[in-house]
Write an enzyme that holds these catalytic residues in place. Structure first.
Site, PDB file in Angstrom:
ATOM      1  N   ARG A   1       3.818  -6.629 -12.148  1.00  0.00           N
ATOM      2  CA  ARG A   1       4.710  -7.503 -11.368  1.00  0.00           C
ATOM      3  C   ARG A   1       5.625  -6.716 -10.438  1.00  0.00           C
ATOM      4  O   ARG A   1       6.024  -7.211  -9.375  1.00  0.00           O
ATOM      5  CB  ARG A   1       5.530  -8.379 -12.324  1.00  0.00           C
ATOM      6  CG  ARG A   1       4.634  -9.375 -13.052  1.00  0.00           C
ATOM      7  CD  ARG A   1       5.327 -10.052 -14.210  1.00  0.00           C
ATOM      8  NE  ARG A   1       6.352 -10.981 -13.777  1.00  0.00           N
ATOM      9  CZ  ARG A   1       6.931 -11.866 -14.594  1.00  0.00           C
ATOM     10  NH1 ARG A   1       6.560 -11.938 -15.861  1.00  0.00           N
ATOM     11  NH2 ARG A   1       7.862 -12.679 -14.143  1.00  0.00           N
TER      12      ARG A   1
ATOM     13  N   SER B   1      -9.616  -1.769  -9.935  1.00  0.00           N
ATOM     14  CA  SER B   1      -8.419  -1.039  -9.509  1.00  0.00           C
ATOM     15  C   SER B   1      -7.235  -1.949  -9.227  1.00  0.00           C
ATOM     16  O   SER B   1      -6.266  -1.521  -8.620  1.00  0.00           O
ATOM     17  CB  SER B   1      -8.713  -0.219  -8.252  1.00  0.00           C
ATOM     18  OG  SER B   1      -9.662   0.766  -8.506  1.00  0.00           O
TER      19      SER B   1
HETATM   20  P1  GTP Z   1     -12.990  -5.974  -9.886  1.00  0.00           P
HETATM   21  O1  GTP Z   1     -13.014  -7.388 -10.372  1.00  0.00           O
HETATM   22  O2  GTP Z   1     -13.900  -5.077 -10.659  1.00  0.00           O
HETATM   23  O3  GTP Z   1     -13.229  -5.865  -8.413  1.00  0.00           O
HETATM   24  O4  GTP Z   1     -11.546  -5.354 -10.253  1.00  0.00           O
HETATM   25  P2  GTP Z   1     -10.049  -5.581  -9.694  1.00  0.00           P
HETATM   26  O5  GTP Z   1      -9.786  -4.696  -8.531  1.00  0.00           O
HETATM   27  O6  GTP Z   1      -9.786  -7.018  -9.517  1.00  0.00           O
HETATM   28  O7  GTP Z   1      -9.172  -4.995 -10.890  1.00  0.00           O
HETATM   29  P3  GTP Z   1      -8.228  -5.728 -11.955  1.00  0.00           P
HETATM   30  O8  GTP Z   1      -7.060  -6.404 -11.327  1.00  0.00           O
HETATM   31  O9  GTP Z   1      -9.081  -6.549 -12.834  1.00  0.00           O
HETATM   32  O10 GTP Z   1      -7.660  -4.468 -12.759  1.00  0.00           O
HETATM   33  C1  GTP Z   1      -8.479  -3.524 -13.396  1.00  0.00           C
HETATM   34  C2  GTP Z   1      -7.712  -2.834 -14.496  1.00  0.00           C
HETATM   35  O11 GTP Z   1      -6.554  -2.160 -13.953  1.00  0.00           O
HETATM   36  C3  GTP Z   1      -7.198  -3.814 -15.551  1.00  0.00           C
HETATM   37  O12 GTP Z   1      -7.468  -3.293 -16.821  1.00  0.00           O
HETATM   38  C4  GTP Z   1      -5.707  -3.884 -15.260  1.00  0.00           C
HETATM   39  O13 GTP Z   1      -4.957  -4.163 -16.420  1.00  0.00           O
HETATM   40  C5  GTP Z   1      -5.356  -2.534 -14.648  1.00  0.00           C
HETATM   41  N1  GTP Z   1      -4.240  -2.646 -13.668  1.00  0.00           N
HETATM   42  C6  GTP Z   1      -4.120  -3.559 -12.669  1.00  0.00           C
HETATM   43  N2  GTP Z   1      -2.933  -3.412 -11.997  1.00  0.00           N
HETATM   44  C7  GTP Z   1      -2.299  -2.370 -12.565  1.00  0.00           C
HETATM   45  C8  GTP Z   1      -1.024  -1.724 -12.316  1.00  0.00           C
HETATM   46  O14 GTP Z   1      -0.247  -2.088 -11.433  1.00  0.00           O
HETATM   47  N3  GTP Z   1      -0.715  -0.660 -13.105  1.00  0.00           N
HETATM   48  C9  GTP Z   1      -1.560  -0.216 -14.106  1.00  0.00           C
HETATM   49  N4  GTP Z   1      -1.180   0.823 -14.827  1.00  0.00           N
HETATM   50  N5  GTP Z   1      -2.765  -0.823 -14.379  1.00  0.00           N
HETATM   51  C10 GTP Z   1      -3.129  -1.867 -13.629  1.00  0.00           C
END
Ligand code: GTP
Ligand code: SPV
Ligand code: MN
Length: 610
Positions: free
Chosen positions: A520, A266
């Site tokens: 960003r 997420s």
């Molecule tokens: P875990 O490692 O599983 O705990 O995930 P995480 O919370 O670190 O998630 P991560 O940042 O890897 O993002 C997961 C997905 O969400 C990716 O495919 C990103 O490209 C997408 N994503 C992250 N931030 C945004 C955002 O601000 N807007 C949108 N539309 N998608 C986003």
């Protein structure tokens, strides 16, 4: 039988309790050989793994690894927290008696490493010298060399971290046995996989996987489940699935730190690695501290301190590109020794690719294989639209490779936390940001954090899958005491962080586009929160928190439809009233929830007119 003591002696592993532990599990698993690992062995281990075909070359200093196709993600149903005290049973921790689980796992592991080497990996989930270092030492045993390579990137590894423990017995015993992956019945009633944390014995026993989320025990099992249990049992700290970042205002010289929980996939990694939007880059600088785990405690100055216990990033590959996450692209560049897992791979050109890396997949299919190893060019027409990479494919790289990693990321003192944010994927209802000053209401907000459910399919009509503090898959003790422990730790702070709920994922009701550009631009919401904390803006009170007035947000260079921005900054009271009912039912599952949480719930319900 191998001469375990001679091997441990030669590897300068001096801790007698560790030796006894290694001896015991070497006997159970029947490993043919024992090898103690330190990070200095990485280059040799890479060569050995390449020669054995366990990893494949993916360009200059980059590597590709594929886990078994039925073994590509954490398995929540097979993950268990065991203790000897039935009152440790919670709603989400999948509790079992310790004696039953130890017997079961010992049985499964007996003789299961025959013919293999058992690697002994002494590690520390903390920079040396931190106030919580006592809870950070561990020794993972694994019979899988690719797992060793991942741990070398994700944790501080070496005998020096466990040879001189104040209490030689106070290390986490973390045993990983891969098992015969092709005969484990994954997902069937005969499933033989067990991922068990025996929390009151600080022992982790994982059988039946080589995927990172089940096999990197320092990370999810120790860094989250065990540490959360230790933090509660000692009353000293919190261990949460949180990212941690710093923002510096170059004009005023102020620096803020924000920690935050977002459920898996997420946006934690993307937020922690974010850069300023171009238009604000001259003024604000964002620093990366951590993307998945934060341990937090109260400092002697009365502030909440946090640190990232990890040494690397195990990030979602999908949609990582120069525009969404340029920092990650730099961190996994040639020469970084990064490992890609379960993405698409081209053995001829030694390239990797995953969905969203470029707008379309490589045009020349020659040599490309998907995450299961099948040639893309040989796909049947019905398979034409299948993804090339597994949606949970990942990259693994060390923190030092992240270009905006904070200069002081290894400072054992940690950083003072100014704000705690929660956010899930929520397609409606949740505005861009709402700030919460009251601690009980902030903790209540975390406990009712939700991520989007597939409500279209199961008819839940907008109901969320609740994921308290983003810890649902990592919860190790009951939810009532968990809430009380949070209230206690934050309550002890004399200078408290401000809470907020953020949502980057609100969608247009008609065409479904994301209302907020995200990535960003998310920094704009965080800047407003810090200005609110510092009394520079006042915001607008709403029943569910303080919202930004439009003119308070830094909007320079933001590309957004005015109507979308208006929508992001308003509250849909009817949807919120409906949500209050869902929340009540969610919280009622948890016995012994502190009365302060119920009071917070009633205050929010009343403010909404419910
Ligand atoms: P875990 O490692 O599983 O705990 O995930 P995480 O919370 O670190 O998630 P991560 O940042 O890897 O993002 C997961 C997905 O969400 C990716 O495919 C990103 O490209 C997408 N994503 C992250 N931030 C945004 C955002 O601000 N807007 C949108 N539309 N998608 C986003
Ligand atoms: C997550 O799934 O939340 C992760 C990756 O951060 S894993 O190590 O698989 O848990
Ligand atoms: Mn995670």
């Amino acid at each position: 039988m191998v001469d375990v003591d001679a091997i441990l002696e030669a590897a300068h592993l001096k801790n007698d309790s560790v030796r006894e532990y290694v001896r015991y599990w070497a006997g159970v698993t029947g490993a043919d050989n024992i090898e103690v690992v330190s990070v200095e062995d990485d280059t040799r281990l890479i060569e050995e793994a390449l020669a054995a075909g366990e990893i494949l070359p993916a360009g200059n200093g980059l590597y590709y690894s594929r886990s078994y196709y039925k073994d590509t993600a954490r398995s929540e149903e097979r993950t268990i927290v065991a203790t000897s005290n039935p009152s440790d049973k919670g709603v989400y921790n999948n509790w079992y008696p310790a004696a039953e689980m130890k017997a079961k796992l010992t049985g499964l592991m007996t003789g299961a490493s025959k013919g293999k080497t058992m690697y002994v990996i002494p590690y520390l989930m903390s920079p040396p010298g931190s106030p919580v270092e006592k809870y950070a030492a561990g020794v993972q045993l694994t019979d899988n060399r690719a797992v060793v390579l991942h741990i070398n990137r994700m944790a501080r590894v070496g005998a020096e971290y466990i040879n001189n423990l104040a209490d030689p017995d106070s290390f986490v015993r973390a045993v990983h046995v891969t098992g015969d992956l092709e005969n484990l019945g994954q997902g069937t009633p005969e499933d033989k996989r067990y991922f068990v944390t025996v929390a009151d014995e600080r022992t982790i026993l994982h059988f039946g996987s080589s995927y990172g989320g089940n096999a990197l025990l320092g990370k999810i099992a120790h860094g989250l489940r065990q540490a959360a249990y230790d933090g509660w049992a000692s009353k000293k700290f919190l261990a949460e699935q949180f990212m941690l970042l710093g923002i510096t205002d170059k004009v005023t010289g102020k620096k803020w730190h924000i920690a935050g929980g977002f459920p898996s996939a997420s946006g934690k990694t993307n937020l922690a690695m974010t850069l300023s939007p171009d238009a604000l880059g001259d003024r604000y600088y964002v620093e990366f501290y951590g993307d998945d785990i934060a341990w937090m405690w109260v400092g002697s100055d009365g502030r909440l301190y946090g640190m990232n216990p990890e040494f690397g990033v195990f990030g979602v590959a999908k949609d990582t590109n120069e525009k969404t996450n340029p920092t990650a692209i730099e961190a996994i560049a040639p020469g970084s020794k990064s490992i890609f897992t379960n993405v698409a791979y081209n053995a001829k050109t030694q390239e990797v690719w995953f969905e969203g890396r470029t707008s379309a997949p490589p045009a020349d299919l020659d040599g490309w294989t998907d995450w299961k190893g099948g040639l893309i060019a040989d796909r049947l027409p019905a398979e034409a639209n299948d993804p090339w990479a597994h949606p949970n494919s990942r990259f693994t790289t060390t923190l030092a490779n992240v270009p905006n990693v904070a200069d002081d990321y290894e400072n054992p003192v940690g950083v003072p936390i100014d704000g705690i944010i929660f956010g899930g994927r929520t397609r409606d209802r949740e505005p861009l940001i709402r700030a919460i000053r009251d601690v009980a209401e902030g903790v209540y907000d975390g406990l009712t954090l939700g991520a989007e459910a597939t409500f279209a399919a199961d008819g839940l009509d907008g109901q969320l899958r609740y994921d308290p503090m983003s810890m649902r898959p990592f919860m190790s003790y009951p939810e009532g005491p968990y809430a009380a422990h949070w209230l206690s730790i934050i309550g002890q702070c004399t200078d408290k962080p401000i809470f907020a709920h953020v949502n980057w994922f609100q969608r247009d009701a008609e065409d479904g586009h994301f209302l907020w550009p995200g990535y960003r631009d998310n920094l704009r919401a965080l800047l407003w929160l810090m200005q609110l904390r510092d009394g520079e803006v006042t915001g607008i009170e709403s029943p569910v928190g303080i919202l930004p007035a439009k003119e308070e947000l830094v909007l320079d260079g933001l590309d957004i439809e005015p109507a979308d921005l208006d929508k992001l900054l308003t509250i849909d009271t009817d949807r919120w009233k409906q949500e209050i009912g869902f929340r009540k039912a969610h919280l009622e599952q948890f016995p012994n929830l502190p009365e302060e949480i119920w009071e917070a719930h009633r205050r929010v319900a009343e403010a909404l007119g419910e």
